[in-house]
Motif scaffolding. Structure first.
Motif, short mmCIF file in Angstrom:
data_model
loop_
_atom_site.label_atom_id
_atom_site.label_comp_id
_atom_site.label_asym_id
_atom_site.label_seq_id
_atom_site.Cartn_x
_atom_site.Cartn_y
_atom_site.Cartn_z
N ASN A 110 58.12 35.04 71.89
CA ASN A 110 58.46 34.65 73.25
C ASN A 110 59.17 35.86 73.84
OD1 ASN A 110 60.16 33.58 75.52
ND2 ASN A 110 59.11 31.69 74.94
N ALA A 111 58.49 36.54 74.75
CA ALA A 111 58.98 37.81 75.25
C ALA A 111 59.28 37.78 76.74
CB ALA A 111 57.95 38.91 74.95
N TRP A 112 60.23 38.61 77.15
CA TRP A 112 60.60 38.75 78.56
C TRP A 112 60.47 40.20 78.99
CZ3 TRP A 112 61.93 34.70 81.72
CH2 TRP A 112 62.24 33.49 81.10
N GLY A 113 60.08 40.40 80.21
CA GLY A 113 60.14 41.73 80.79
C GLY A 113 61.53 42.00 81.33
N GLY A 144 53.25 33.29 72.45
CA GLY A 144 52.01 33.20 71.69
C GLY A 144 52.26 33.66 70.27
N GLN A 145 51.27 34.38 69.71
CA GLN A 145 51.37 34.90 68.35
C GLN A 145 51.12 36.41 68.36
OE1 GLN A 145 48.78 32.67 65.67
NE2 GLN A 145 50.60 31.68 64.87
N TYR A 146 51.87 37.12 67.55
CA TYR A 146 51.62 38.54 67.35
C TYR A 146 51.59 38.82 65.87
CZ TYR A 146 56.50 39.66 66.16
OH TYR A 146 57.73 39.75 65.54
N TYR A 147 51.18 40.04 65.52
CA TYR A 147 51.06 40.39 64.11
C TYR A 147 52.19 41.33 63.71
CZ TYR A 147 49.21 41.78 59.63
OH TYR A 147 49.06 42.00 58.28
N HIS A 148 52.91 40.95 62.70
CA HIS A 148 53.94 41.80 62.09
C HIS A 148 54.09 41.32 60.66
CE1 HIS A 148 57.31 44.50 61.75
NE2 HIS A 148 58.06 43.51 61.27
N SER A 164 52.93 41.98 89.49
CA SER A 164 52.01 42.05 88.36
C SER A 164 52.78 42.21 87.07
CB SER A 164 51.05 43.22 88.52
OG SER A 164 50.21 43.05 89.63
N CYS A 165 52.23 41.70 86.01
CA CYS A 165 52.85 41.81 84.68
C CYS A 165 51.74 42.08 83.67
CB CYS A 165 53.59 40.53 84.34
SG CYS A 165 54.26 40.47 82.66
N ARG A 166 52.03 43.03 82.77
CA ARG A 166 51.06 43.37 81.73
C ARG A 166 51.76 43.33 80.38
NH1 ARG A 166 48.81 42.40 85.63
NH2 ARG A 166 47.29 43.65 86.81
N SER A 167 51.12 42.73 79.40
CA SER A 167 51.70 42.69 78.07
C SER A 167 51.03 43.74 77.19
CB SER A 167 51.53 41.30 77.45
OG SER A 167 50.17 41.02 77.22
N SER A 168 51.75 44.13 76.16
CA SER A 168 51.19 45.06 75.18
C SER A 168 51.85 44.80 73.84
CB SER A 168 51.43 46.51 75.61
OG SER A 168 52.81 46.80 75.68
N GLY A 169 51.23 45.32 72.78
CA GLY A 169 51.75 45.10 71.45
C GLY A 169 50.69 44.49 70.55
N SER A 170 51.11 44.11 69.39
CA SER A 170 50.17 43.59 68.40
C SER A 170 49.96 42.09 68.61
CB SER A 170 50.70 43.87 67.00
OG SER A 170 50.94 45.25 66.82
N ILE A 171 49.46 41.76 69.78
CA ILE A 171 49.31 40.36 70.15
C ILE A 171 48.02 39.79 69.57
CG2 ILE A 171 49.03 38.75 72.07
CD1 ILE A 171 50.71 40.73 73.74
N ILE A 172 48.15 38.65 68.92
CA ILE A 172 46.97 37.96 68.39
C ILE A 172 46.42 37.00 69.44
CG2 ILE A 172 46.16 36.34 66.63
CD1 ILE A 172 48.40 37.42 64.81
N SER A 173 47.32 36.25 70.04
CA SER A 173 46.91 35.31 71.08
C SER A 173 48.10 35.00 71.98
CB SER A 173 46.37 34.01 70.48
OG SER A 173 47.37 33.36 69.73
N THR A 174 47.81 34.66 73.23
CA THR A 174 48.85 34.29 74.18
C THR A 174 48.59 32.86 74.64
OG1 THR A 174 49.07 36.56 74.95
CG2 THR A 174 49.98 34.85 76.37
N GLU A 175 49.60 32.03 74.63
CA GLU A 175 49.44 30.64 75.05
C GLU A 175 49.77 30.46 76.52
OE1 GLU A 175 50.74 28.83 70.68
OE2 GLU A 175 51.54 27.98 72.52
N THR A 176 50.85 31.08 76.95
CA THR A 176 51.30 30.92 78.34
C THR A 176 51.92 32.22 78.83
OG1 THR A 176 51.84 28.60 77.89
CG2 THR A 176 52.73 29.54 79.91
N MET A 177 51.67 32.53 80.09
CA MET A 177 52.41 33.59 80.78
C MET A 177 53.00 32.96 82.03
SD MET A 177 50.09 37.03 80.28
CE MET A 177 51.45 38.17 80.65
N SER A 178 54.16 33.42 82.40
CA SER A 178 54.82 32.78 83.53
C SER A 178 55.75 33.75 84.27
CB SER A 178 55.62 31.56 83.06
OG SER A 178 56.54 31.93 82.04
#
Length: 122
Positions: free
Chosen positions: A110-113, A99-103, A21-35
């Protein structure tokens, strides 16, 4: 800033199953792809499976029919159900999202765990 946290790795015998399982967090506006990607020692990181908007999925040939990707990328979640695991599936599995985040305004990310280890004993 976007963070991804994976869970669910472990050790199993050949033919066994695991669920990642993978969970994202942060100031995310939208996610296009998770993989999901994996890296086997001595080899390059490779795509295992991806999940995009509208539920579009892609699998590597080596896992088709054995792995199933699911989740809700709008909520920042992706799972990987792995069946009939083989010794060749051993490696470190990484979650990726873009995707896009707010800053100070919208920005692309583009983030990696950090990855979770999967070990399959022959």
């Amino acid at each position: 800033q976007v963070q991804l946290v994976e869970s669910g790795g472990g050790s199993v015998r050949s033919g066994g199953s695991l669920r990642l399982s993978c969970r994202s967090s942060g100031s995310i506006i939208s996610t296009e792809t998770m993989s999901w990607h994996r890296q086997i020692p001595g080899k390059e990181r490779e795509l295992v499976a991806s999940l995009a908007t509208r539920g579009h999925t892609i699998y590597s040939d080596s896992v088709k029919g054995r792995f199933t990707v699911s989740g809700d990328i709008d909520k920042g979640t992706i799972d990987l159900q792995m069946y009939d695991l083989k010794a060749d599936d051993t490696g470190r599995y990484y979650c990726n999202a873009d995707g896009q985040y707010y800053h100070n305004g919208p920005r692309k990310f583009n983030a990696w765990g950090l990855g979770t280890q999967v070990t399959v004993a022959a």
